[in-house]
Design an enzyme around this catalytic site. Structure first.
Site: not given
Length: 374
Positions: A145, A192, A224, A248, A252
């Site tokens: 980001y 990851k 994942d 993030d 959520d």
């Protein structure tokens, strides 16, 4: 005995932000009466509201208000005017990202707790989610980001750079280990690492840190797989640690487990500053209708009280929220047949803080749809 004094920067923001923040202020008024403390609120513009009025999503005046406060209470950010315009150069979200960076808010903490009386509102089965109690630690001011960004002028390609340094990672790693040490001594790093060098750095630093927290069991999940496990068996998680973008997304996803995103608070913590906000967005479709759930904002206020070391007040506020939920004094997202307005829910919680079990609300009348004062 003199009252403890606190300066609170209040940033209502966009959409339903001002409505839910209004209920948090109502609750703080009750807290100040019962616990002999004073909160001095100073309001600032941010997001779309700030762009419309000043052209800047984070005016310098707002930033200074935040830097001079003991804590920041934040509502929501975002507006359809910008959501529907991919070419907009100035966007509301830029204000919040800049605020996090300027205040050094490197850790975002999102608790997820299921309420037994609301489990049927969850899209998942009771036996899967009952007893779920998770703390998610998301790194907040680095990663993709905040990395270098570029779009080819011809529109042929674009890139976003994900960069992490040891200095970015180490503080939040210690914060998550310390929380795990206080809870069930289990920490899960979501990464990851089979693909990304940045994830391998996260994993290396966590492994180096384990010797300082010998009682904490550290395990790892690729993001994942973690996304699947969050639905298959959320109860396996206790404290989760992850980088900015993964955090993030995962937080959520986790937010729907409890039955409504309107229940979930968050804290963004730095070395010197702290900001507290509900995790829901600005929900512009609900603006001005009195249907927004104020609980996430109110529980964010409880997290702020804990940060200010007003632990008894924070505990009382959390009990008041649980009392409202148990008595089904909730907004329409949690009870379509029998529900109350944003303002009524806030008033109910504030009055419980003042009067506890002697609250002047008649709960028998509440159950049949009335709120008679007796």
């Amino acid at each position: 005995m003199s009252k403890r004094q606190f300066k609170i920067a209040v940033l209502p923001g966009d959409g339903i932000g001002p409505e839910v923040i209004g209920e948090s202020i109502k609750v703080l008024d009750a807290i100040s009466e019962v616990f002999q403390c004073e909160f001095h609120a100073e309001y600032g513009l941010i997001g779309a509201e700030a762009i419309f009025k000043t052209g800047d999503p984070l005016p310098e005046e707002t930033l200074q208000i935040c830097k001079n406060s003991d804590a920041v209470l934040f509502g929501a950010i975002g507006d359809p005017v910008f959501d529907n315009d991919p070419d907009a150069k100035v966007r509301p979200e830029q204000g919040l990202l800049k605020l996090r960076k300027e205040l050094g808010l490197f850790a975002n903490i999102r608790p997820l707790k299921t309420y037994s009386s609301l489990i049927e509102k969850s899209p998942l089965k009771r036996e899967i989610i009952e007893g779920t109690d998770i703390q998610i630690f998301r790194e907040l001011v680095s990663g993709i980001y905040f990395g270098e960004k570029f779009t080819d002028p011809e529109g042929a390609y674009a890139y976003d750079v994900c960069r992490y340094s040891r200095e970015d990672i180490i503080p939040i790693v210690h914060m998550a280990f310390k929380e795990a040490e206080k809870r069930n001594k289990k920490l899960t790093l979501i990464d990851k690492a089979n693909v990304l060098d940045t994830s391998r750095l996260w994993r290396k630093i966590c492994q180096e840190t384990t010797s300082q927290y010998p009682d904490v069991k550290l395990d790892y999940l690729f993001v994942d797989n973690a996304a699947m496990q969050m639905i298959l068996n959320p109860g396996q998680f206790d404290v989760i640690l992850t980088e900015n973008m993964f955090g993030d997304i995962i937080s959520d996803e986790a937010s729907v487990i409890g039955g409504s995103i309107g229940l979930l608070p968050s804290a963004s913590i730095g070395e010197e500053n702290a900001l507290f906000e509900p995790i829901h967005g600005s929900y512009p479709q609900a603006k001005g209708k009195g249907i927004a759930n104020p609980v996430a904002s109110i529980l964010s206020t409880a997290m702020m009280l804990d940060h200010l070391e007003l632990h008894d007040a924070a505990d009382k506020l959390k009990r008041a929220v649980e009392h409202a939920i148990e008595n089904k004094y909730v907004t329409v997202d949690l009870n379509a047949e029998q529900h109350y307005s944003t303002q009524e829910v806030g008033r109910f919680i504030a009055d419980y803080i003042r009067y506890s079990e002697k609250s002047y609300y008649n709960f028998e009348n509440i159950k049949i749809g009335k709120s008679t004062i007796v």
